[in-house]
Design a protein around this motif. Structure first.
Motif, mmCIF file in Angstrom:
data_model
loop_
_atom_site.group_PDB
_atom_site.id
_atom_site.type_symbol
_atom_site.label_atom_id
_atom_site.label_comp_id
_atom_site.label_asym_id
_atom_site.label_seq_id
_atom_site.Cartn_x
_atom_site.Cartn_y
_atom_site.Cartn_z
ATOM 1 N N LYS A 105 0.812 -1.209 0.000
ATOM 2 C CA LYS A 105 0.000 0.000 0.000
ATOM 3 C C LYS A 105 0.848 1.263 0.000
ATOM 4 C CE LYS A 105 -4.118 -2.014 2.144
ATOM 5 N NZ LYS A 105 -5.063 -1.977 3.279
ATOM 6 N N ALA A 106 1.934 1.246 0.745
ATOM 7 C CA ALA A 106 2.812 2.425 0.790
ATOM 8 C C ALA A 106 3.367 2.734 -0.602
ATOM 9 C CB ALA A 106 3.954 2.198 1.779
ATOM 10 N N LEU A 107 3.695 1.689 -1.360
ATOM 11 C CA LEU A 107 4.206 1.892 -2.720
ATOM 12 C C LEU A 107 3.140 2.518 -3.607
ATOM 13 C CD1 LEU A 107 6.308 1.504 -4.947
ATOM 14 C CD2 LEU A 107 5.433 -0.834 -5.251
ATOM 15 N N TRP A 108 1.894 2.055 -3.488
ATOM 16 C CA TRP A 108 0.812 2.616 -4.291
ATOM 17 C C TRP A 108 0.568 4.086 -3.938
ATOM 18 C CZ3 TRP A 108 -2.588 0.892 -8.138
ATOM 19 C CH2 TRP A 108 -2.343 -0.399 -8.607
ATOM 20 N N LEU A 109 0.582 4.387 -2.661
ATOM 21 C CA LEU A 109 0.408 5.785 -2.249
ATOM 22 C C LEU A 109 1.551 6.648 -2.750
ATOM 23 C CD1 LEU A 109 -0.873 5.290 1.404
ATOM 24 C CD2 LEU A 109 -2.211 5.812 -0.631
ATOM 25 N N PHE A 110 2.739 6.078 -2.750
ATOM 26 C CA PHE A 110 3.904 6.787 -3.285
ATOM 27 C C PHE A 110 3.715 7.089 -4.770
ATOM 28 C CE2 PHE A 110 7.982 6.358 -5.527
ATOM 29 C CZ PHE A 110 8.660 7.445 -5.002
ATOM 30 N N LEU A 111 3.205 6.110 -5.524
ATOM 31 C CA LEU A 111 2.976 6.317 -6.954
ATOM 32 C C LEU A 111 1.883 7.361 -7.200
ATOM 33 C CD1 LEU A 111 3.100 2.596 -8.170
ATOM 34 C CD2 LEU A 111 4.883 4.345 -8.410
ATOM 35 N N ILE A 112 0.871 7.379 -6.329
ATOM 36 C CA ILE A 112 -0.217 8.350 -6.479
ATOM 37 C C ILE A 112 0.289 9.773 -6.303
ATOM 38 C CG2 ILE A 112 -2.345 9.176 -5.386
ATOM 39 C CD1 ILE A 112 -3.036 6.227 -4.853
ATOM 40 N N THR A 113 1.282 9.955 -5.449
ATOM 41 C CA THR A 113 1.796 11.303 -5.184
ATOM 42 C C THR A 113 2.858 11.751 -6.187
ATOM 43 O OG1 THR A 113 3.473 10.417 -3.652
ATOM 44 C CG2 THR A 113 1.345 11.075 -2.712
ATOM 45 N N ILE A 114 3.196 10.927 -7.159
ATOM 46 C CA ILE A 114 4.221 11.307 -8.145
ATOM 47 C C ILE A 114 3.892 12.613 -8.874
ATOM 48 C CG2 ILE A 114 5.166 10.643 -10.397
ATOM 49 C CD1 ILE A 114 5.577 7.868 -9.368
ATOM 50 N N PRO A 115 2.625 12.878 -9.235
ATOM 51 C CA PRO A 115 2.337 14.166 -9.898
ATOM 52 C C PRO A 115 2.794 15.380 -9.110
ATOM 53 C CG PRO A 115 0.466 12.695 -10.131
ATOM 54 C CD PRO A 115 1.433 12.018 -9.210
ATOM 55 N N PHE A 116 2.875 15.257 -7.771
ATOM 56 C CA PHE A 116 3.321 16.386 -6.967
ATOM 57 C C PHE A 116 4.802 16.683 -7.160
ATOM 58 C CE2 PHE A 116 -0.379 15.054 -4.323
ATOM 59 C CZ PHE A 116 -1.102 16.228 -4.451
ATOM 60 N N TRP A 117 5.509 15.805 -7.813
ATOM 61 C CA TRP A 117 6.940 16.029 -8.021
ATOM 62 C C TRP A 117 7.198 17.144 -9.027
ATOM 63 C CZ3 TRP A 117 9.692 10.583 -8.350
ATOM 64 C CH2 TRP A 117 9.400 9.856 -7.191
ATOM 65 N N THR A 118 6.225 17.432 -9.853
ATOM 66 C CA THR A 118 6.389 18.482 -10.850
ATOM 67 C C THR A 118 5.519 19.679 -10.483
ATOM 68 O OG1 THR A 118 4.625 17.544 -12.227
ATOM 69 C CG2 THR A 118 6.881 16.844 -12.694
ATOM 70 N N SER A 119 5.867 20.821 -11.005
ATOM 71 C CA SER A 119 5.125 22.044 -10.737
ATOM 72 C C SER A 119 3.714 21.957 -11.305
ATOM 73 C CB SER A 119 5.862 23.242 -11.350
ATOM 74 O OG SER A 119 5.047 24.398 -11.340
ATOM 75 N N TYR A 120 2.789 22.575 -10.606
ATOM 76 C CA TYR A 120 1.402 22.629 -11.080
ATOM 77 C C TYR A 120 1.334 23.296 -12.445
ATOM 78 C CZ TYR A 120 -3.503 24.052 -11.322
ATOM 79 O OH TYR A 120 -4.793 24.258 -11.731
ATOM 80 N N LEU A 121 2.132 24.320 -12.635
ATOM 81 C CA LEU A 121 2.143 25.036 -13.905
ATOM 82 C C LEU A 121 2.611 24.137 -15.045
ATOM 83 C CD1 LEU A 121 1.607 27.829 -15.107
ATOM 84 C CD2 LEU A 121 4.015 28.382 -14.721
ATOM 85 N N ILE A 122 3.610 23.296 -14.773
ATOM 86 C CA ILE A 122 4.113 22.379 -15.794
ATOM 87 C C ILE A 122 3.040 21.367 -16.168
ATOM 88 C CG2 ILE A 122 5.801 20.557 -16.253
ATOM 89 C CD1 ILE A 122 7.783 22.096 -14.556
ATOM 90 N N ARG A 123 2.307 20.879 -15.188
ATOM 91 C CA ARG A 123 1.249 19.905 -15.475
ATOM 92 C C ARG A 123 0.145 20.534 -16.324
ATOM 93 N NH1 ARG A 123 -0.543 18.162 -9.840
ATOM 94 N NH2 ARG A 123 0.940 19.690 -9.057
ATOM 95 N N VAL A 124 -0.169 21.786 -16.056
ATOM 96 C CA VAL A 124 -1.178 22.474 -16.866
ATOM 97 C C VAL A 124 -0.679 22.634 -18.298
ATOM 98 C CG1 VAL A 124 -2.442 24.636 -17.178
ATOM 99 C CG2 VAL A 124 -2.175 23.665 -14.890
ATOM 100 N N PHE A 125 0.595 23.001 -18.466
ATOM 101 C CA PHE A 125 1.160 23.136 -19.804
ATOM 102 C C PHE A 125 1.135 21.801 -20.546
ATOM 103 C CE2 PHE A 125 3.246 27.266 -18.829
ATOM 104 C CZ PHE A 125 2.869 27.930 -19.985
ATOM 105 N N LEU A 126 1.395 20.703 -19.830
ATOM 106 C CA LEU A 126 1.366 19.388 -20.461
ATOM 107 C C LEU A 126 -0.030 19.060 -20.983
ATOM 108 C CD1 LEU A 126 3.611 17.306 -18.018
ATOM 109 C CD2 LEU A 126 4.168 18.072 -20.325
ATOM 110 N N TRP A 127 -1.053 19.392 -20.213
ATOM 111 C CA TRP A 127 -2.415 19.148 -20.682
ATOM 112 C C TRP A 127 -2.747 20.044 -21.865
ATOM 113 C CZ3 TRP A 127 -5.471 15.257 -20.315
ATOM 114 C CH2 TRP A 127 -5.370 14.396 -19.219
ATOM 115 N N LYS A 128 -2.173 21.238 -21.895
ATOM 116 C CA LYS A 128 -2.379 22.108 -23.055
ATOM 117 C C LYS A 128 -1.785 21.478 -24.307
ATOM 118 C CE LYS A 128 -1.862 26.877 -24.607
ATOM 119 N NZ LYS A 128 -1.362 28.239 -24.281
#
Length: 291
Positions: A105-128
């Motif tokens: 379970k700890a590994l799965w939670l770790f994988l879920i939090t991977i998006p937090f490793w990048t800036s919110y702005l970068i994630r928005v640009f990626l979706w663009k």
């Protein structure tokens, strides 16, 4: 007797003083960084151009048709994002809680939090990039011959905003729901099945009601900040779908009208607080009905 009473009172005062001393650093932090700026915004919103204080700015805010439409759009987008995010987050949290082995379970939670490793702005640009006219989806579908022209329904519209914000806030929804599911006593589920209930009915009558605190937390965590998001509408919406936060930014920074901008901000906070309170009251009635 009098001596003991005096000692007890002294100990009580000492414990109270120690408690106040313990909470004083975070209390000072909250006052300086949250309460004081909020008070300044309220004072600005009540300031009038000719001097003095009054509610003239609020009258201007609520009688402006543009502000009304932007506030309605912000609430609609935020509620849509909240519904989509929670509906998608619940199965993920349920799977991790009930089907993943405890040591994984700890590994799965770790994988879920991977998006937090990048800036919110970068994630928005990626979706663009993904949803753009020449983005990954349109380019892929056109190369396969499925479409002849780029799809209009996935870019510069409300659907694109909902997709981007739902992805950005998904981990915030998954984690509180997972915590609530972990606290459920598994023996209650076994008792439901022993009484002849199907797995689906056991979920509806036991698991879902008991996990509602996590669902409520997820709803509030997603709904409140998305109302005030202005980066995503500006980038994903291409400036064509402004929300109330974009209105506040333009009024305060571009028009340099701090008083009116503050009134819009306070009005938005009051609307969000009212919607949140209504949701909590409805949820309380739901929980009482479930019992």
């Amino acid at each position: 007797m009098g001596s003991n009473g005096g000692t007890g009172g002294g100990m009580g005062r000492s414990e109270k003083a120690n408690g106040l001393l313990l909470i004083s650093p975070p209390l000072i932090y909250v006052i300086l960084l949250l309460a004081a700026p909020l008070l300044m915004v309220v004072l600005y919103s009540l300031s009038l151009e000719g001097g003095g204080y009054g509610f003239g700015n609020y009258v201007a805010v609520w009688t402006d048709r543009i502000n009304q439409l932007l506030m309605l759009r912000s609430l609609t987008v935020s509620l849509s994002v909240t519904v989509v995010t929670v509906i998608l987050a619940y199965p993920v949290a349920y799977f991790v809680s009930f089907y993943v082995k405890p040591d994984k379970k700890a590994l799965w939670l770790f994988l879920i939090t991977i998006p937090f490793w990048t800036s919110y702005l970068i994630r928005v640009f990626l979706w663009k990039v993904i949803l753009g006219f020449n983005g990954v989806i349109n380019s892929g579908l056109m190369s396969l011959g499925i479409i002849d022209a780029p799809l209009q329904a996935i870019n510069y519209n409300v659907q694109a905003l909902v997709i981007t914000l739902a992805h950005a806030y998904a981990p915030f929804a998954i984690l509180p729901i997972f915590v609530a599911l972990e606290k459920i006593d598994r023996s209650l589920l076994e008792a439901g099945r022993d009484l002849g209930e199907s797995q689906f009915m056991t979920f509806l009558r036991v698991t879902l009601p008991l996990s509602m605190p996590g669902v409520i937390a997820a709803v509030l965590i997603v709904f409140i900040p998305t109302v005030g998001d202005y980066v995503t509408p500006d980038l994903i919406g291409g400036g064509k779908l402004p929300m109330i936060a974009n209105r506040i930014e333009g009024t305060m920074l571009k028009q340099n009208n701090r008083e009116l901008g503050s009134a819009i901000a306070v009005s938005a906070m009051l609307v969000v607080a009212a919607v949140t309170l209504i949701f909590l009251l409805l949820n309380r009635r739901f929980l009482k009905g479930a019992k």
